[in-house]
Design a protein around this motif. Structure first.
Motif, PDB file in Angstrom:
ATOM      1  N   PRO A  86      35.519  42.852  27.492  1.00  0.00           N
ATOM      2  CA  PRO A  86      36.542  43.236  28.672  1.00  0.00           C
ATOM      3  C   PRO A  86      36.577  44.301  28.698  1.00  0.00           C
ATOM      4  CG  PRO A  86      37.029  41.158  27.255  1.00  0.00           C
ATOM      5  CD  PRO A  86      35.984  41.944  26.299  1.00  0.00           C
ATOM      6  N   VAL A  90      32.368  47.319  34.072  1.00  0.00           N
ATOM      7  CA  VAL A  90      31.468  46.237  34.895  1.00  0.00           C
ATOM      8  C   VAL A  90      30.326  45.930  35.451  1.00  0.00           C
ATOM      9  CG1 VAL A  90      32.544  44.698  36.688  1.00  0.00           C
ATOM     10  CG2 VAL A  90      34.129  45.674  35.346  1.00  0.00           C
ATOM     11  N   ASN A  92      27.535  44.947  37.707  1.00  0.00           N
ATOM     12  CA  ASN A  92      27.303  45.514  39.469  1.00  0.00           C
ATOM     13  C   ASN A  92      25.120  44.970  39.838  1.00  0.00           C
ATOM     14  OD1 ASN A  92      26.034  48.142  39.218  1.00  0.00           O
ATOM     15  ND2 ASN A  92      27.769  48.775  39.862  1.00  0.00           N
ATOM     16  N   SER A 129      30.603  44.356  30.716  1.00  0.00           N
ATOM     17  CA  SER A 129      32.075  43.188  31.535  1.00  0.00           C
ATOM     18  C   SER A 129      31.323  42.534  32.062  1.00  0.00           C
ATOM     19  CB  SER A 129      33.813  43.348  31.025  1.00  0.00           C
ATOM     20  OG  SER A 129      34.243  42.999  32.009  1.00  0.00           O
ATOM     21  N   ILE A 130      31.573  41.175  32.655  1.00  0.00           N
ATOM     22  CA  ILE A 130      30.828  40.682  34.082  1.00  0.00           C
ATOM     23  C   ILE A 130      32.619  40.717  35.126  1.00  0.00           C
ATOM     24  CG2 ILE A 130      29.288  39.405  32.657  1.00  0.00           C
ATOM     25  CD1 ILE A 130      31.083  36.947  32.776  1.00  0.00           C
ATOM     26  N   GLY A 131      33.525  40.853  34.312  1.00  0.00           N
ATOM     27  CA  GLY A 131      34.358  40.778  35.341  1.00  0.00           C
ATOM     28  C   GLY A 131      36.117  41.035  34.442  1.00  0.00           C
ATOM     29  N   ASP A 132      36.879  41.836  35.120  1.00  0.00           N
ATOM     30  CA  ASP A 132      38.215  41.975  34.665  1.00  0.00           C
ATOM     31  C   ASP A 132      38.583  40.628  34.341  1.00  0.00           C
ATOM     32  OD1 ASP A 132      37.965  44.303  34.397  1.00  0.00           O
ATOM     33  OD2 ASP A 132      38.607  44.328  36.710  1.00  0.00           O
ATOM     34  N   TYR A 133      38.855  39.229  33.645  1.00  0.00           N
ATOM     35  CA  TYR A 133      39.230  38.245  32.908  1.00  0.00           C
ATOM     36  C   TYR A 133      38.394  38.258  31.094  1.00  0.00           C
ATOM     37  CZ  TYR A 133      34.749  36.906  34.697  1.00  0.00           C
ATOM     38  OH  TYR A 133      33.976  37.039  34.908  1.00  0.00           O
ATOM     39  N   PRO A 141      29.203  35.520  29.686  1.00  0.00           N
ATOM     40  CA  PRO A 141      28.228  36.912  29.382  1.00  0.00           C
ATOM     41  C   PRO A 141      27.727  36.584  29.302  1.00  0.00           C
ATOM     42  CG  PRO A 141      30.699  36.809  29.233  1.00  0.00           C
ATOM     43  CD  PRO A 141      30.468  35.631  28.966  1.00  0.00           C
ATOM     44  N   SER A 148      20.451  36.880  36.265  1.00  0.00           N
ATOM     45  CA  SER A 148      20.636  38.263  36.314  1.00  0.00           C
ATOM     46  C   SER A 148      20.015  39.192  36.834  1.00  0.00           C
ATOM     47  CB  SER A 148      21.803  39.024  36.774  1.00  0.00           C
ATOM     48  OG  SER A 148      22.811  39.465  36.098  1.00  0.00           O
ATOM     49  N   ARG A 216      34.644  41.453  52.349  1.00  0.00           N
ATOM     50  CA  ARG A 216      34.330  42.593  51.526  1.00  0.00           C
ATOM     51  C   ARG A 216      34.049  44.855  52.413  1.00  0.00           C
ATOM     52  NH1 ARG A 216      32.823  41.921  46.411  1.00  0.00           N
ATOM     53  NH2 ARG A 216      33.420  43.008  46.313  1.00  0.00           N
TER      54      ARG A 216
END
Ligand code: 4G3
Length: 221
Positions: A86, A90, A92, A129-133, A141, A148, A216
């Protein structure tokens, strides 16, 4: 492209061996090696973790066991070592495309409260990180990254599916329709039935922009 995964739960990767990524592996386009960190414990109880120095809750993965697991990987001189955490940058689509140019990626999956900082400093090139969690481990992850990135390896997907992809232009996808021509009173847009390729292309581009503005707007800035 080769992925080596350092994990305490290699069984979690079973579903990746199915589906499109499994097919890509059968074709020899990618290779996923799973390394069970526990196999490198010298403890009679196969212990891989211990209590944190300084106190506190939970357990920390021992640096020596993680290092021995890493050392077992062959020809790793040009590999990029990624720690899924985490605290990482992140992920993308731009980063995904960049990683797809690597020949060899080593993924380190942590558990418990984390891994002893000394082995992270010793072997890790990049923290992602794959996202903020927060999750219970780095395995999900790692699978997200493998999936991906593999899509961009030559031959894994059909040519136009990655080229036409709106995300590579920082836009969301236009809506898709298939038969029947009418569903619960809703008709497929006339332009898509017209066969006029130039108009279809223009309509899709406009829809992509409209949907991105609506859902978005941050992607357009
Ligand atoms: C390291 C990654 C690993 C430190 C891992 C927790 C979420 C992500 C772990 C730590 C993870 C992510 C394992 N949870 N957002 N859990 O990519 O505190």
């Amino acid at each position: 492209m080769q992925f080596d995964v350092l994990t305490l739960f290699p069984e979690m990767f079973e579903p990746v061996k199915q589906s499109i990524i499994g097919r890509a592996e059968e074709k020899g386009l990618i290779k996923i090696n799973l390394i069970n960190i526990r196999d490198f414990s010298k403890d009679k109880h196969k212990k891989v973790d211990d209590t944190p120095y300084g106190g506190g809750a939970g357990m920390v993965m021992r640096p020596d066991v993680v290092y021995d697991a890493y050392s077992s990987i062959k020809n790793k001189e040009n590999a990029k070592v990624i720690y899924l955490s985490p605290q990482g940058k992140v992920l993308n689509q731009k980063k995904v495309v960049e990683l797809s140019k690597q020949k060899h990626i080593i993924l380190l999956c942590g558990h418990y409260e984390g891994i002893d900082q000394r082995v992270i400093d010793e072997i890790v090139d990049e923290e992602i990180s794959i996202g903020d969690y927060v999750l219970t481990g780095g395995e999900l992850p790692a699978m997200v990254l493998i999936d991906s990135v593999s899509r961009y390896v030559d031959g894994v997907l059909t040519e136009d599916s990655t080229k036409e992809e709106s995300f590579s232009e920082n836009l969301l996808e236009y809506p898709q329709y298939t038969r029947p021509e009418e569903f619960r009173g809703k008709k497929v847009p006339d332009v898509l039935i017209s066969g006029h390729h130039e108009n279809i292309h223009k309509w899709r581009k406009e829809k992509s922009l409209e949907i991105t503005k609506q859902k978005r707007p941050d992607l357009l800035k």
